[in-house]
Design a protein around this motif. Structure first.
Motif, mmCIF file in Angstrom:
data_model
loop_
_atom_site.group_PDB
_atom_site.id
_atom_site.type_symbol
_atom_site.label_atom_id
_atom_site.label_comp_id
_atom_site.label_asym_id
_atom_site.label_seq_id
_atom_site.Cartn_x
_atom_site.Cartn_y
_atom_site.Cartn_z
ATOM 1 N N LYS A 118 15.695 -77.747 -30.433
ATOM 2 C CA LYS A 118 16.416 -77.443 -31.675
ATOM 3 C C LYS A 118 16.203 -75.969 -32.026
ATOM 4 O O LYS A 118 15.111 -75.448 -31.822
ATOM 5 C CB LYS A 118 15.896 -78.305 -32.820
ATOM 6 N N ILE A 169 20.384 -84.445 -39.687
ATOM 7 C CA ILE A 169 20.590 -84.283 -38.247
ATOM 8 C C ILE A 169 21.157 -85.561 -37.644
ATOM 9 O O ILE A 169 22.085 -85.526 -36.823
ATOM 10 C CB ILE A 169 19.268 -83.897 -37.553
ATOM 11 N N SER A 170 20.608 -86.715 -38.039
ATOM 12 C CA SER A 170 21.069 -87.976 -37.448
ATOM 13 C C SER A 170 22.529 -88.234 -37.779
ATOM 14 O O SER A 170 23.305 -88.685 -36.915
ATOM 15 C CB SER A 170 20.196 -89.145 -37.908
ATOM 16 N N ASP A 195 12.844 -94.121 -37.033
ATOM 17 C CA ASP A 195 11.471 -93.931 -36.562
ATOM 18 C C ASP A 195 11.265 -94.723 -35.276
ATOM 19 O O ASP A 195 12.151 -95.435 -34.810
ATOM 20 C CB ASP A 195 10.447 -94.338 -37.629
ATOM 21 N N ASP A 219 13.860 -87.875 -30.772
ATOM 22 C CA ASP A 219 13.160 -86.761 -31.403
ATOM 23 C C ASP A 219 11.677 -86.806 -31.048
ATOM 24 O O ASP A 219 11.052 -87.874 -31.036
ATOM 25 C CB ASP A 219 13.343 -86.835 -32.923
ATOM 26 N N GLU A 259 16.001 -90.268 -34.794
ATOM 27 C CA GLU A 259 15.797 -89.011 -35.524
ATOM 28 C C GLU A 259 15.495 -89.338 -36.982
ATOM 29 O O GLU A 259 16.216 -90.118 -37.606
ATOM 30 C CB GLU A 259 17.064 -88.149 -35.407
ATOM 31 N N ASP A 260 14.408 -88.763 -37.526
ATOM 32 C CA ASP A 260 14.003 -89.102 -38.892
ATOM 33 C C ASP A 260 14.635 -88.207 -39.953
ATOM 34 O O ASP A 260 14.538 -88.498 -41.147
ATOM 35 C CB ASP A 260 12.475 -89.059 -39.027
ATOM 36 N N GLU A 261 15.288 -87.123 -39.568
ATOM 37 C CA GLU A 261 15.968 -86.268 -40.539
ATOM 38 C C GLU A 261 17.405 -86.746 -40.702
ATOM 39 O O GLU A 261 18.205 -86.678 -39.770
ATOM 40 C CB GLU A 261 15.938 -84.806 -40.078
ATOM 41 N N ASP A 262 17.710 -87.225 -41.907
ATOM 42 C CA ASP A 262 19.029 -87.816 -42.152
ATOM 43 C C ASP A 262 20.174 -86.865 -41.829
ATOM 44 O O ASP A 262 21.187 -87.273 -41.252
ATOM 45 C CB ASP A 262 19.149 -88.256 -43.616
#
Length: 232
Positions: free
Chosen positions: A105, A14-15, A34, A53, A9-12
């Protein structure tokens, strides 16, 4: 044994939310930001499940899924796609590419965890369930019951969570700070000595008569379930 989960997941935000909450549920979580990092992580240590993701920089989640399914060594790793795409044709495409499930989501953590465990029950039945076992101790997360050597062990909610964390990685030493984060959460202020108090309560509930204490205190470090402990 706890399931190893790779979160791609590239959104900090969310991860890290996933890492924190899945860790509390007993999963061993690794993160990749990524597709390239994900492929490297899988090559270094195969996870039991991948949360992938759909929209990633550089290499898309769809392409990652395709590459995983194309290789003999990774084709059996279960994949759950995470995406904001909700159209039926996108869901079908993800499943056709080999995804085991598809979560849109925003999602609730309880639904996601339930789907993860359902996939793991099908693909990794030895590590999936809501029951953790260590020697003669059994912890059932669904019924919130603990048994040792056939007898019920009555624990408060905090002691239950504490034992759950320790049983997620037998032998691993958890520092008091790590236990505070996993049991009480990062947004609650609790004094460090509180951990010692609740470990004491857990020991008192677990141990009867001449039963050996399965919890090992590591001086200046923290606590662990003793891997040399056996029911016999």
């Amino acid at each position: 044994m706890c399931a190893k989960v790779l979160v791609v997941e590239d959104e900090d935000a969310i991860s890290h939310l996933l890492s924190y909450n899945l860790g509390k549920e007993g999963f061993d979580v690794a993160l990749a930001a990524d597709g390239d990092d994900a492929l490297i992580a899988v090559d270094e240590e195969k996870p039991d499940l991948i949360l992938l993701d759909w929209m990633l920089p550089n290499v898309s989640g769809v392409e990652i899924c395709r590459q995983l399914r194309a290789q003999v060594s990774t084709r059996d790793i279960p994949v759950i796609m995470l995406t904001a795409r909700g159209e039926e044709e996108d869901r079908i495409r993800g499943l056709e590419l080999g995804a085991d499930d598809y979560v849109t989501k925003p999602f609730s953590m309880s639904e996601l965890v339930a789907r993860m465990r359902a996939v793991l029950r099908r693909t990794r039945p030895t590590i999936a369930g809501d029951v953790a076992v260590f020697a003669d101790i059994t912890l059932d997360r669904e019924t919130r019951r603990v048994r040792r050597a056939g007898r019920d062990v009555h624990l408060g909610p905090t002691e239950f969570r504490l034992l759950d964390v320790l049983m997620s990685r037998p032998g691993r030493v958890f520092s008091r700070e790590q236990l505070l984060d996993r049991v009480w959460g990062t947004d609650v202020y609790v004094e460090i000595r509180t951990v010692d108090v609740h470990v004491g309560r857990l020991r008192k509930a677990l141990n009867r008569g001449k039963e050996r204490d399965p919890i090992r205190t590591v001086r200046a470090s923290g606590y662990a379930l003793d891997e040399t402990y056996s029911a016999g």
